[in-house]
Design a protein around this motif. Structure first.
Motif, PDB file in Angstrom:
ATOM      1  N   VAL A  50       0.854  -1.188   0.000  1.00 54.77           N
ATOM      2  CA  VAL A  50       0.000   0.000   0.000  1.00 54.77           C
ATOM      3  C   VAL A  50       0.887   1.234   0.000  1.00 54.77           C
ATOM      4  CG1 VAL A  50      -1.829   1.240   1.207  1.00 54.77           C
ATOM      5  CG2 VAL A  50      -1.775  -1.274   1.245  1.00 54.77           C
ATOM      6  N   VAL A  51       0.725   2.085  -1.029  1.00 54.31           N
ATOM      7  CA  VAL A  51       1.548   3.283  -1.189  1.00 54.31           C
ATOM      8  C   VAL A  51       0.644   4.495  -1.398  1.00 54.31           C
ATOM      9  CG1 VAL A  51       3.408   4.373  -2.496  1.00 54.31           C
ATOM     10  CG2 VAL A  51       3.341   1.871  -2.272  1.00 54.31           C
ATOM     11  N   PRO A  52       0.731   5.517  -0.566  1.00 56.37           N
ATOM     12  CA  PRO A  52      -0.047   6.747  -0.815  1.00 56.37           C
ATOM     13  C   PRO A  52       0.419   7.435  -2.087  1.00 56.37           C
ATOM     14  CG  PRO A  52       0.735   6.635   1.469  1.00 56.37           C
ATOM     15  CD  PRO A  52       1.444   5.551   0.718  1.00 56.37           C
ATOM     16  N   CYS A  53      -0.516   7.988  -2.820  1.00 54.97           N
ATOM     17  CA  CYS A  53      -0.181   8.654  -4.084  1.00 54.97           C
ATOM     18  C   CYS A  53       0.664   9.907  -3.870  1.00 54.97           C
ATOM     19  CB  CYS A  53      -1.457   9.033  -4.827  1.00 54.97           C
ATOM     20  SG  CYS A  53      -2.334   7.633  -5.538  1.00 54.97           S
ATOM     21  N   ASN A  54       0.571  10.510  -2.676  1.00 54.04           N
ATOM     22  CA  ASN A  54       1.286  11.762  -2.436  1.00 54.04           C
ATOM     23  C   ASN A  54       2.689  11.537  -1.874  1.00 54.04           C
ATOM     24  OD1 ASN A  54       0.381  10.762  -0.025  1.00 54.04           O
ATOM     25  ND2 ASN A  54      -0.278  12.726   0.807  1.00 54.04           N
ATOM     26  N   THR A  55       3.226  10.321  -2.001  1.00 55.16           N
ATOM     27  CA  THR A  55       4.608  10.041  -1.592  1.00 55.16           C
ATOM     28  C   THR A  55       5.392   9.526  -2.792  1.00 55.16           C
ATOM     29  OG1 THR A  55       4.081   7.769  -0.936  1.00 55.16           O
ATOM     30  CG2 THR A  55       3.893   9.480   0.768  1.00 55.16           C
ATOM     31  N   ILE A  79      -0.945  -1.071  -4.329  1.00 59.78           N
ATOM     32  CA  ILE A  79      -2.222  -0.374  -4.189  1.00 59.78           C
ATOM     33  C   ILE A  79      -1.924   1.089  -3.885  1.00 59.78           C
ATOM     34  CG2 ILE A  79      -4.409  -0.280  -2.950  1.00 59.78           C
ATOM     35  CD1 ILE A  79      -3.972  -3.197  -2.180  1.00 59.78           C
ATOM     36  N   LEU A  80      -2.349   1.960  -4.760  1.00 58.93           N
ATOM     37  CA  LEU A  80      -2.152   3.400  -4.579  1.00 58.93           C
ATOM     38  C   LEU A  80      -3.383   3.997  -3.908  1.00 58.93           C
ATOM     39  CD1 LEU A  80      -0.592   4.294  -8.057  1.00 58.93           C
ATOM     40  CD2 LEU A  80       0.584   3.747  -5.924  1.00 58.93           C
ATOM     41  N   THR A  81      -3.170   4.694  -2.792  1.00 64.46           N
ATOM     42  CA  THR A  81      -4.270   5.273  -2.025  1.00 64.46           C
ATOM     43  C   THR A  81      -4.153   6.795  -1.997  1.00 64.46           C
ATOM     44  OG1 THR A  81      -3.034   5.114   0.049  1.00 64.46           O
ATOM     45  CG2 THR A  81      -4.370   3.206  -0.584  1.00 64.46           C
ATOM     46  N   LYS A  82      -5.177   7.424  -1.455  1.00 63.12           N
ATOM     47  CA  LYS A  82      -5.231   8.880  -1.271  1.00 63.12           C
ATOM     48  C   LYS A  82      -5.012   9.650  -2.584  1.00 63.12           C
ATOM     49  CE  LYS A  82      -3.530   8.393   3.457  1.00 63.12           C
ATOM     50  NZ  LYS A  82      -2.524   8.819   4.444  1.00 63.12           N
ATOM     51  N   PRO A  83      -5.725   9.298  -3.639  1.00 56.26           N
ATOM     52  CA  PRO A  83      -5.541  10.045  -4.899  1.00 56.26           C
ATOM     53  C   PRO A  83      -6.077  11.471  -4.821  1.00 56.26           C
ATOM     54  CG  PRO A  83      -7.370   8.522  -5.103  1.00 56.26           C
ATOM     55  CD  PRO A  83      -6.736   8.229  -3.784  1.00 56.26           C
ATOM     56  N   ASP A  84      -6.904  11.770  -3.829  1.00 62.74           N
ATOM     57  CA  ASP A  84      -7.456  13.116  -3.692  1.00 62.74           C
ATOM     58  C   ASP A  84      -6.498  14.081  -3.005  1.00 62.74           C
ATOM     59  OD1 ASP A  84      -7.791  11.411  -1.497  1.00 62.74           O
ATOM     60  OD2 ASP A  84      -9.281  12.743  -0.599  1.00 62.74           O
ATOM     61  N   GLY A  89      -0.754  18.872 -11.043  1.00 63.26           N
ATOM     62  CA  GLY A  89       0.375  18.797 -11.940  1.00 63.26           C
ATOM     63  C   GLY A  89       1.140  17.495 -11.870  1.00 63.26           C
ATOM     64  N   THR A  90       0.846  16.685 -10.832  1.00 65.57           N
ATOM     65  CA  THR A  90       1.546  15.404 -10.673  1.00 65.57           C
ATOM     66  C   THR A  90       0.697  14.229 -11.163  1.00 65.57           C
ATOM     67  OG1 THR A  90       0.721  15.150  -8.409  1.00 65.57           O
ATOM     68  CG2 THR A  90       2.854  16.278  -8.705  1.00 65.57           C
ATOM     69  N   GLU A  91      -0.480  14.519 -11.732  1.00 65.53           N
ATOM     70  CA  GLU A  91      -1.368  13.441 -12.157  1.00 65.53           C
ATOM     71  C   GLU A  91      -0.723  12.546 -13.211  1.00 65.53           C
ATOM     72  OE1 GLU A  91      -3.867  16.880 -10.753  1.00 65.53           O
ATOM     73  OE2 GLU A  91      -2.183  16.610 -12.146  1.00 65.53           O
ATOM     74  N   LYS A  92       0.018  13.176 -14.147  1.00 67.08           N
ATOM     75  CA  LYS A  92       0.651  12.382 -15.203  1.00 67.08           C
ATOM     76  C   LYS A  92       1.676  11.405 -14.619  1.00 67.08           C
ATOM     77  CE  LYS A  92       3.091  12.812 -19.628  1.00 67.08           C
ATOM     78  NZ  LYS A  92       4.114  11.824 -19.239  1.00 67.08           N
ATOM     79  N   ASN A  93       2.413  11.850 -13.609  1.00 65.92           N
ATOM     80  CA  ASN A  93       3.393  10.958 -12.966  1.00 65.92           C
ATOM     81  C   ASN A  93       2.710   9.778 -12.294  1.00 65.92           C
ATOM     82  OD1 ASN A  93       5.393  12.762 -13.768  1.00 65.92           O
ATOM     83  ND2 ASN A  93       5.326  13.906 -11.831  1.00 65.92           N
ATOM     84  N   ILE A  94       1.568  10.047 -11.674  1.00 62.12           N
ATOM     85  CA  ILE A  94       0.824   8.963 -11.009  1.00 62.12           C
ATOM     86  C   ILE A  94       0.300   7.979 -12.048  1.00 62.12           C
ATOM     87  CG2 ILE A  94      -1.130   8.407  -9.535  1.00 62.12           C
ATOM     88  CD1 ILE A  94       1.139   9.855  -8.114  1.00 62.12           C
ATOM     89  N   LEU A  95      -0.165   8.476 -13.175  1.00 62.62           N
ATOM     90  CA  LEU A  95      -0.658   7.592 -14.232  1.00 62.62           C
ATOM     91  C   LEU A  95       0.467   6.731 -14.800  1.00 62.62           C
ATOM     92  CD1 LEU A  95      -3.158   9.882 -16.197  1.00 62.62           C
ATOM     93  CD2 LEU A  95      -3.691   7.893 -14.758  1.00 62.62           C
ATOM     94  N   MET A 111      -5.552   1.685  -8.109  1.00 60.13           N
ATOM     95  CA  MET A 111      -5.752   2.893  -7.318  1.00 60.13           C
ATOM     96  C   MET A 111      -7.116   2.836  -6.641  1.00 60.13           C
ATOM     97  SD  MET A 111      -5.703   6.900  -8.509  1.00 60.13           S
ATOM     98  CE  MET A 111      -4.069   6.739  -9.216  1.00 60.13           C
ATOM     99  N   VAL A 112      -7.148   3.181  -5.365  1.00 61.53           N
ATOM    100  CA  VAL A 112      -8.400   3.182  -4.610  1.00 61.53           C
ATOM    101  C   VAL A 112      -8.507   4.472  -3.810  1.00 61.53           C
ATOM    102  CG1 VAL A 112      -8.425   0.663  -4.414  1.00 61.53           C
ATOM    103  CG2 VAL A 112      -7.383   2.033  -2.609  1.00 61.53           C
ATOM    104  N   LYS A 113      -9.731   4.796  -3.430  1.00 61.50           N
ATOM    105  CA  LYS A 113      -9.979   5.946  -2.553  1.00 61.50           C
ATOM    106  C   LYS A 113     -10.864   5.469  -1.413  1.00 61.50           C
ATOM    107  CE  LYS A 113     -11.981  10.596  -2.363  1.00 61.50           C
ATOM    108  NZ  LYS A 113     -12.840  10.230  -1.200  1.00 61.50           N
TER     109      LYS A 113
END
Length: 328
Positions: A50-55, A79-84, A89-95, A111-113
């Motif tokens: 489990v990895v938060p999207c903001n890290t 599993i990527l969490t906390k996409p909100d 500007g970092t959305e492309k990197n997450i994708l 990815m889950v929320k």
């Protein structure tokens, strides 16, 4: 638990703690890492990281540990969490991460929320939270595509985990079957020697016991003398104990000064330079009496070593003391 969800067995491992809080041991980080490794290194498990999207995913300790035990990423699902909570500007990197372009994993990313703390406090039911999650991805400008690719929402994750678990079981079953067959074959070979069982008559039972004890003593002697080379070399274990015994004997050597004094005071018709046998025997008996306790401790230590390395795994009569004393 619900009749409307998929069946999964989940082991929730603790997060890695860096700094111990009051009441925790100083090596809490090493203990947690050891506990995590104990589970994720098993080939029968599927590792969910489990990895938060903001890290920064490249610096995630959990993913690094999973890569160490699963370098090809065949048992790891991220599993990527906390996409909100990601920065604009970092959305492309997450994708790019979700599309397996940064750190490739054979089973990929999802990815889950999940519900936030406020939603949990407000006791929002899971059904409503699931709809809120879907609406979030449906209305997101960048993550909307993940719904069509089945790489977003908890429902999609549950289906994917179930399928992965089924596939993993199918893959692991032949290997588990071979392991069971091997163990069964070994046990059957060991049982062949006991098929007839001990004789019912007293004379036959006595001979049967003597035969087993003789063979047992022979195996113990072979192990203790180093004739049998195996991973659990009993000779090495016993040699350490006997070294302690030898060091104790050297440290308690008597100078026999008391014998000289005894000879001077109670010497009879013996010539000079010859000691009285009774006097020598008396001093020697006193010295041997002092060695009784450490000798018994040595016997107990050797018995424990033999029980641990030989008796317990192979012999059902590990409480028979005669072979131990015979060996000593």
């Amino acid at each position: 638990m619900s009749p409307d969800v998929c069946d999964l067995t989940l082991i929730d491992l603790p997060g890695i703690a860096r700094v111990p809080v009051p009441g925790q041991p100083e090596d809490i980080e090493n203990q947690i890492k050891s506990l995590i490794t104990k589970f994720i290194e098993k080939q029968e498990t599927i590792n969910l990281v489990v990895v938060p999207c903001n890290t920064d995913i490249a610096t995630t300790e959990a993913l690094k540990m999973a890569q160490e035990v699963d370098p090809e990423g065949r048992r790891t699902i991220a599993i990527l969490t906390k996409p909100d909570l990601i920065d604009r500007g970092t959305e492309k990197n997450i994708l790019d991460i979700v599309h397996n372009k940064v750190i490739p994993l054979h089973k990929g990313y999802t990815m889950v929320k999940c519900r936030g703390q406020q939603q949990i406090d407000e006791k929002i039911p899971l059904e409503e939270a699931t709809q809120i999650e879907r609406d979030f991805f449906q209305n997101h400008d960048h993550f909307r595509c993940l719904l069509n690719e089945d790489k977003a929402t908890i429902k999609c994750l549950a289906v994917k985990l179930t399928q992965n678990l089924v596939d993993h079981i199918k893959k692991s079953l032949p290997q588990l079957t071979e392991q069971i067959k091997t163990q069964l074959w070994e046990v059957k070979n060991e049982l062949k020697e006991c098929e007839a069982g001990p004789p019912l008559d007293t004379k036959g039972a006595k001979q049967f016991l003597i035969k087993i004890l003789t063979r047992f003593n022979g195996q113990i002697y072979s192990l203790s003398s180093g004739e049998l080379i195996n991973a659990e070399n009993l000779f090495v274990q016993l040699r350490a104990e006997f070294k302690k015994w030898n060091d104790h004997l050297n440290s308690t050597k008597t100078s026999f000064c008391s014998l000289k004094e005894f000879c001077q005071n109670y010497r009879g018709r013996e010539l000079l330079g010859f000691s009285n046998y009774r006097g020598f025997e008396m001093v020697l008996q006193e010295h041997v009496a002092k060695l009784k306790k450490p000798a018994i401790e040595l016997l107990i230590a050797i018995k424990g070593t033999i029980t641990q390395f030989v008796l317990i795994p192979k012999y059902p009569f590990n409480q028979v003391l005669f072979p131990l004393y015979f060996f000593i």
